[in-house]
Design a protein around this motif. Structure first.
Motif, short mmCIF file in Angstrom:
data_model
loop_
_atom_site.label_atom_id
_atom_site.label_comp_id
_atom_site.label_asym_id
_atom_site.label_seq_id
_atom_site.Cartn_x
_atom_site.Cartn_y
_atom_site.Cartn_z
N LEU A 161 25.22 34.40 -11.97
CA LEU A 161 23.62 33.67 -12.38
C LEU A 161 22.50 35.33 -12.67
CD1 LEU A 161 23.32 32.92 -8.17
CD2 LEU A 161 22.83 31.35 -9.99
N LYS A 162 23.48 35.81 -12.56
CA LYS A 162 22.53 37.34 -13.20
C LYS A 162 22.29 36.97 -14.12
CE LYS A 162 23.29 41.75 -14.23
NZ LYS A 162 24.27 43.41 -14.67
N GLY A 163 24.16 36.29 -14.99
CA GLY A 163 23.53 36.23 -16.96
C GLY A 163 22.49 35.44 -16.73
N MET A 183 14.95 45.94 -23.44
CA MET A 183 15.98 45.43 -24.23
C MET A 183 15.45 44.04 -25.03
SD MET A 183 19.82 44.60 -22.49
CE MET A 183 19.15 44.61 -20.87
N GLY A 184 15.90 44.05 -25.74
CA GLY A 184 15.44 42.57 -27.20
C GLY A 184 15.80 41.38 -26.30
N GLU A 185 15.63 40.52 -26.67
CA GLU A 185 15.51 38.96 -26.60
C GLU A 185 17.38 38.66 -27.00
OE1 GLU A 185 14.41 34.77 -28.78
OE2 GLU A 185 13.44 36.90 -29.65
N PHE A 186 17.61 39.07 -28.13
CA PHE A 186 18.74 38.98 -28.23
C PHE A 186 19.72 39.22 -27.70
CE2 PHE A 186 22.44 39.71 -30.99
CZ PHE A 186 22.95 38.45 -31.29
N THR A 187 19.93 40.85 -27.30
CA THR A 187 20.72 41.27 -26.20
C THR A 187 20.32 40.96 -25.16
OG1 THR A 187 19.63 43.83 -27.92
CG2 THR A 187 21.20 43.77 -25.70
N ASP A 188 19.77 40.42 -24.74
CA ASP A 188 19.27 39.98 -23.30
C ASP A 188 20.36 38.56 -22.95
OD1 ASP A 188 17.76 41.50 -21.97
OD2 ASP A 188 16.06 40.79 -22.82
N LYS A 189 19.84 37.33 -23.89
CA LYS A 189 20.64 36.26 -24.53
C LYS A 189 22.50 36.94 -24.76
CE LYS A 189 17.40 33.55 -26.04
NZ LYS A 189 16.64 33.16 -27.16
N VAL A 190 22.31 37.83 -25.06
CA VAL A 190 23.89 38.19 -25.65
C VAL A 190 24.58 38.18 -24.64
CG1 VAL A 190 25.71 39.94 -26.57
CG2 VAL A 190 23.97 38.39 -27.89
N LYS A 191 23.84 39.77 -23.37
CA LYS A 191 24.06 40.26 -22.53
C LYS A 191 24.19 39.35 -21.07
CE LYS A 191 23.84 44.08 -19.86
NZ LYS A 191 23.28 44.36 -18.40
N GLY A 192 23.35 37.98 -21.47
CA GLY A 192 23.86 36.97 -20.46
C GLY A 192 24.87 36.27 -19.84
N ALA A 193 24.51 35.90 -21.60
CA ALA A 193 26.20 35.27 -21.89
C ALA A 193 27.63 35.92 -21.94
CB ALA A 193 26.20 34.52 -23.37
N ALA A 194 27.53 37.19 -21.45
CA ALA A 194 29.34 37.61 -21.34
C ALA A 194 28.72 37.78 -20.14
CB ALA A 194 28.92 38.63 -22.03
N ASP A 195 28.02 37.58 -19.23
CA ASP A 195 27.82 37.90 -18.11
C ASP A 195 28.56 36.43 -17.31
OD1 ASP A 195 27.23 40.17 -16.98
OD2 ASP A 195 25.35 40.19 -16.95
N LYS A 196 28.10 35.44 -17.70
CA LYS A 196 28.66 34.11 -17.42
C LYS A 196 30.22 33.80 -17.54
CE LYS A 196 25.50 30.62 -18.25
NZ LYS A 196 24.79 29.60 -19.26
N VAL A 197 30.59 34.21 -18.57
CA VAL A 197 31.79 34.55 -18.92
C VAL A 197 32.28 34.72 -17.61
CG1 VAL A 197 33.62 34.64 -20.20
CG2 VAL A 197 31.43 33.94 -21.47
#
Length: 59
Positions: A41-43, A1-15
């Protein structure tokens, strides 16, 4: 995955993790609460992964 995708997926997991943790606390469901904390934590890890990818790409 790309940088942006990882960051968005991380934010979603945190929420989602935060919601699970909150519902777990309200319903006294310890398993759901722990699952929520783990997902948060995964996020955070996914967001760090995205940041690292971005720094590497900047080199």
């Amino acid at each position: 995955m790309g940088e942006f995708t990882d960051k968005v997926k991380g934010a979603a997991d945190k929420v989602v993790g935060s919601v699970k943790e909150g519902v777990g606390k309200m319903t006294n469901d310890k398993e759901l609460e722990v699952e929520g904390k783990a997902q948060q934590l995964k996020g955070k890890a996914e967001q760090v992964k995205g940041t690292v990818k971005g720094k590497i790409n900047d080199l």
